[in-house]
Design a protein around this motif. Structure first.
Motif, short mmCIF file in Angstrom:
data_model
loop_
_atom_site.label_atom_id
_atom_site.label_comp_id
_atom_site.label_asym_id
_atom_site.label_seq_id
_atom_site.Cartn_x
_atom_site.Cartn_y
_atom_site.Cartn_z
N ASP A 5 -33.69 17.99 67.85
CA ASP A 5 -32.75 18.48 67.17
C ASP A 5 -32.75 19.66 67.33
O ASP A 5 -33.57 20.60 68.47
N GLU A 6 -31.71 20.70 67.59
CA GLU A 6 -31.09 21.73 67.29
C GLU A 6 -32.25 23.16 67.02
O GLU A 6 -32.50 24.09 67.92
N ASN A 7 -32.80 22.27 66.12
CA ASN A 7 -34.68 23.55 65.69
C ASN A 7 -35.75 23.07 66.62
O ASN A 7 -36.45 23.49 66.54
N GLY A 8 -35.74 22.47 68.08
CA GLY A 8 -37.22 21.94 68.56
C GLY A 8 -37.74 21.16 68.10
O GLY A 8 -38.70 20.67 68.24
N GLN A 9 -37.07 20.15 67.05
CA GLN A 9 -37.75 19.26 66.11
C GLN A 9 -37.59 18.11 66.49
O GLN A 9 -36.99 17.60 66.88
N PHE A 10 -38.76 16.94 66.97
CA PHE A 10 -38.63 16.06 67.57
C PHE A 10 -38.15 14.94 66.80
O PHE A 10 -38.45 15.06 65.44
N VAL A 11 -36.89 13.57 66.87
CA VAL A 11 -36.14 13.24 65.95
C VAL A 11 -37.16 11.84 66.09
O VAL A 11 -36.97 10.80 67.27
N GLU A 12 -37.64 10.88 65.17
CA GLU A 12 -38.35 10.27 64.84
C GLU A 12 -37.59 8.81 65.67
O GLU A 12 -36.60 9.00 65.48
N GLU A 13 -37.71 8.27 65.79
CA GLU A 13 -37.01 7.21 67.04
C GLU A 13 -36.40 5.86 65.37
O GLU A 13 -35.37 5.66 66.05
N ASN A 14 -36.57 6.32 64.58
CA ASN A 14 -36.08 5.16 63.72
C ASN A 14 -34.92 5.93 63.15
O ASN A 14 -33.67 5.08 62.45
N GLN A 15 -34.50 7.12 63.48
CA GLN A 15 -34.23 7.89 62.29
C GLN A 15 -32.98 8.10 63.40
O GLN A 15 -31.72 7.51 63.16
N GLU A 16 -33.48 8.31 64.95
CA GLU A 16 -32.11 8.07 65.81
C GLU A 16 -31.48 6.75 65.42
O GLU A 16 -29.95 6.77 65.66
N PHE A 17 -32.10 5.69 64.89
CA PHE A 17 -31.58 4.46 64.96
C PHE A 17 -30.63 3.78 64.16
O PHE A 17 -29.33 3.88 64.48
N ALA A 18 -31.39 4.22 63.33
CA ALA A 18 -30.51 4.99 61.39
C ALA A 18 -29.36 5.70 61.65
O ALA A 18 -28.19 4.85 61.13
N LEU A 19 -29.34 6.90 62.57
CA LEU A 19 -28.61 7.74 62.88
C LEU A 19 -26.74 6.90 63.84
O LEU A 19 -25.76 6.89 63.80
N VAL A 20 -27.58 6.94 64.68
CA VAL A 20 -26.41 5.77 65.61
C VAL A 20 -25.71 4.68 64.74
O VAL A 20 -24.69 4.00 64.89
N ALA A 21 -26.37 4.24 64.54
CA ALA A 21 -26.39 2.80 63.39
C ALA A 21 -25.09 3.02 62.49
O ALA A 21 -23.83 2.66 61.97
N ASP A 22 -25.11 4.29 62.03
CA ASP A 22 -24.41 5.08 60.63
C ASP A 22 -22.82 4.99 61.26
O ASP A 22 -21.49 4.87 61.00
N HIS A 23 -23.31 6.17 62.75
CA HIS A 23 -21.92 6.23 62.91
C HIS A 23 -21.26 4.63 63.32
O HIS A 23 -19.85 5.08 63.59
#
Ligand code: MG
Length: 453
Positions: free
Chosen positions: A251-269
């Protein structure tokens, strides 16, 4: 609908893999080429990732295919999803020389069927049998195949993704791409640039020794990417594994995005835009189910492995189900409007589209996702089948799912316990509402396993 796993001898979940010169020799790859060529016939596209052993092995597979009469098109160095895209549109099959996320000493072969998906279990068993029986024979001089070099075809893949995101959605968005010296050096920066992004790269020169980081895009290996995201003020960073079928984010703060969060974010969209079914393995976090329900969508579960997801998506669509999205909680996302395989370049493009449409920071969007707590554990144990049976009877009062291993539901939490097909190992995943519930379920499962062993 039920998809069951079949144990294979030579091929794993994603093709043949091994240490070059030891388990994976040119002779083996040659025989894979001869056997696959005998089964599929026609025009076969081949490609490879950037590994140092790639040239040797692509020549071995080509030799096998040509010998049994297939015409071969060499697409050069390209991501696995790029070769899959080309096969789906233009060829009768494909073979990709890659070891995906494995270290540089490894290489492997992924076989692609004419629809662009990786070869399924049943066909793979037939292929293995043919290799073991040496059930193929080289043709005489007038019936060998012809080779065509077509390294330019990678452009078709780049253009296909860019076309799905018209009108410069990336305008004003800076992205740092870390292709990890792999084949996405030639695709993801180009795709995002065409979408209007300002693109910076790190590990952006192809190099099969992987001098910057290993092919697995781990949080540890992506420290350089994270630093560049922060110092450049980028909206996000994206990194691929060794063959770019997966994409993970910073993310923009340099934090790794956990892959399940990535999946849920794209799913939500996607669920905001269309209603239908999401397909994912039983190992994916409950987050996706919560997101789907909120948007009046549903989730169908499969065994662990992208091939099971891809094939379930296809068969549901054939039966008239509106499948809108699929993939795994490891950065391997499948977009059915594009193709039925994991695609890292497409996933990077989708993230740009998400940020462009929400006009919020990536960390802000992630903070809005449902909170879940995941524990991943593995223990060495022989007699995995006995352990699974014991767990089944110990938890028989509750809800149990046996799509892959055993999934035990307790309140709002679940535990997935699976045996490894190749090692004396048991893998445990716990997905809970909070840390305390997760730990309690984990302890409970461990206690019951210890009673058996
Ligand atoms: Mg991969």
């Amino acid at each position: 609908m039920e998809v069951k796993k079949i144990q294979k001898q030579l091929f794993g979940t994603n093709g043949v893999r091994g240490i070059v010169g030891k388990d994976l020799t040119p002779e083996l790859v040659l025989s894979i080429g001869e056997a696959f060529g005998t089964m599929s016939k026609g025009r076969i596209a081949v490609g490879r990732d950037t590994r140092t052993s790639g040239e040797t092995l692509i020549n071995a597979i080509k030799s096998g295919l040509l010998a049994v009469g297939c015409d071969v098109t060499d697409c050069g160095i390209l991501p696995t999803p790029a070769l899959q895209y080309l096969v789906k549109d233009q060829f009768d099959g494909g073979a990709m020389i890659t070891a995906s996320h494995n270290p540089p000493e490894y290489n492997g072969v992924k076989i692609i069927e004419s629809d662009g998906t990786e070869m399924g279990d049943e066909e793979t068993l037939k292929l293995e049998q043919r290799i073991f029986d040496r059930s193929y024979s080289p043709n005489s001089w007038e019936h060998v195949g012809k080779e065509t070099i077509a390294h330019h075809l990678i452009e078709d893949y780049i253009a296909a993704i860019a076309k799905l995101f018209p009108d410069n959605p990336g305008k004003g968005i800076t992205v740092v791409v870390d292709p990890g010296s792999g084949p996405a050096c030639a695709t993801t920066p180009q795709i995002l640039t065409r979408m209007g992004c300002r693109v910076l790269t790190i590990n952006g020169i192809m190099d099969g020794t992987f001098p910057g980081r290993l092919p697995e895009p781990s949080p540890e290996g992506l420290k350089g990417l994270a630093a560049l995201v922060v110092s450049s003020g980028a909206a996000f960073g994206v990194a691929h594994d060794g063959d770019a079928d997966r994409a993970v984010f910073i993310d923009e703060n340099g934090q790794f995005v956990e892959e399940n969060q990535e999946f849920a974010l794209v799913a939500d969209h996607i669920c905001h835009q269309k209603k239908g079914v999401i397909v994912t393995p039983v190992s994916t976090s409950q987050m996706v189910e919560i997101v789907a329900k909120k948007n009046n969508c549903t989730v169908t579960y499969t065994p662990v492995g992208s091939i099971y997801v891809a094939r379930t998506m296809r068969s549901l669509i054939e039966k008239g189900s509106p499948v809108i999205f699929g993939g795994e909680g490891n950065g391997g996302l499948i977009f059915p409007d594009h193709q039925f395989c994991r695609d890292g370049g497409m996933t990077a493009a989708m993230m740009v589209a998400i940020l462009a449409s929400h006009r919020q920071k990536l960390s802000t969007l992630l903070a809005q996702l449902p909170k879940r707590h995941m524990i991943k554990d593995k223990i060495s144990a022989t007699g995995g089948v006995t352990i699974l049976k014991a767990l089944k009877s110990a938890y028989s009062h509750g809800i149990i799912d046996e799509t892959d291993g055993i999934k035990i539901f307790q309140g709002n939490s679940w535990a997935l316990v699976r045996t490894s097909g190749t090692e004396p190992l048991i893998r445990i995943i716990i997905d809970a509402e909070d840390n305390a519930q997760g730990k309690a379920l984990h302890n409970d499962i461990m206690e019951k396993i210890q009673n058996v062993t």
